[in-house]
Scaffold this active site. Structure first.
Site, PDB file in Angstrom:
ATOM      1  N   HIS A  72       0.736  -1.339   0.117  1.00 39.41           N
ATOM      2  CA  HIS A  72       0.018   0.050   0.008  1.00 39.41           C
ATOM      3  C   HIS A  72       0.869   1.326   0.072  1.00 39.41           C
ATOM      4  O   HIS A  72       2.012   1.260   0.510  1.00 39.41           O
ATOM      5  CB  HIS A  72      -0.797   0.085   1.117  1.00 39.41           C
ATOM      6  N   GLU A 116       0.716   4.132   1.873  1.00 38.31           N
ATOM      7  CA  GLU A 116       1.325   4.391   2.941  1.00 38.31           C
ATOM      8  C   GLU A 116       2.265   3.432   3.799  1.00 38.31           C
ATOM      9  O   GLU A 116       3.166   4.258   4.247  1.00 38.31           O
ATOM     10  CB  GLU A 116       0.132   4.443   4.122  1.00 38.31           C
ATOM     11  N   CYS A 160      -6.515   1.985   5.685  1.00 43.48           N
ATOM     12  CA  CYS A 160      -7.070   0.711   5.931  1.00 43.48           C
ATOM     13  C   CYS A 160      -6.656   0.381   7.467  1.00 43.48           C
ATOM     14  O   CYS A 160      -5.753   1.025   7.832  1.00 43.48           O
ATOM     15  CB  CYS A 160      -6.756  -0.060   4.938  1.00 43.48           C
ATOM     16  N   CYS A 194      -2.457  -0.167   7.317  1.00 36.83           N
ATOM     17  CA  CYS A 194      -1.870   1.225   7.465  1.00 36.83           C
ATOM     18  C   CYS A 194      -2.179   2.162   8.661  1.00 36.83           C
ATOM     19  O   CYS A 194      -1.247   2.861   8.991  1.00 36.83           O
ATOM     20  CB  CYS A 194      -2.420   1.813   6.003  1.00 36.83           C
TER      21      CYS A 194
END
Length: 167
Positions: A61, A63, A91, A94
């Protein structure tokens, strides 16, 4: 104790535009267009965009990449006094990474009704049961961030429909 943002609206917009630029890098390679940047003392020290399809790794991801780059830049796993900007509400994974790395402030663009844990489904980042809490502000350039995702998924569905009609 309630914290307040130390950033001006102009700074918030500038850094979110940088996160959007990262999201566009993901979009250019057919990844879900989500981008993130980590800021320390007014300087971007970490950048990232989604690479889940290319890596076939669920943890790829935006992040997470931005956090990793910022930690490497500072030579420290603690990102105290850092702000993280991301185009979509984080999410659970993260948000957990932000808590564990001690990110001080989190700013996001579009809300995520299916997986957002910075205020929508829950707010992990401000939960007092954790040893670290971050200031959270959503809706920064929300329309622009949301449109990136809406257009991406609209085009993806159109391509899939076109492909299935050829079969």
């Amino acid at each position: 104790m309630e914290r307040e943002s130390q950033l001006t609206e102009e700074e918030k917009i500038f850094f979110m535009q940088e996160a959007i630029a990262e999201a566009k890098k993901a979009e250019a390679i057919a990844e879900v267009p989500i981008g993130a940047v980590v800021v320390y003392q007014g300087e971007i020290i970490g950048r990232g965009h989604n690479l889940r399809e290319h890596s076939q790794d669920a943890t790829s991801h935006a992040e997470m990449f931005a956090i990793q780059a910022a930690c490497k830049f500072l030579g420290n796993w603690r990102l105290e006094k850092c702000q993280l900007f991301v185009t979509l509400e984080p999410c659970p994974m993260c948000s957990g990474g932000m808590i564990l790395s001690r990110v001080e402030e989190v700013y996001f663009g579009a809300y995520d009704p299916k997986g957002g844990t910075a205020g929508t489904l829950m707010n992990l980042l401000t939960d007092e049961r954790f040893n670290h809490r971050a200031y959270v502000e959503g809706g920064i350039m929300e329309a622009e961030c949301g449109l990136l995702l809406t257009n991406f998924f609209r085009e993806l569905r159109a391509r899939k429909k076109k492909t299935s009609q050829k079969d």
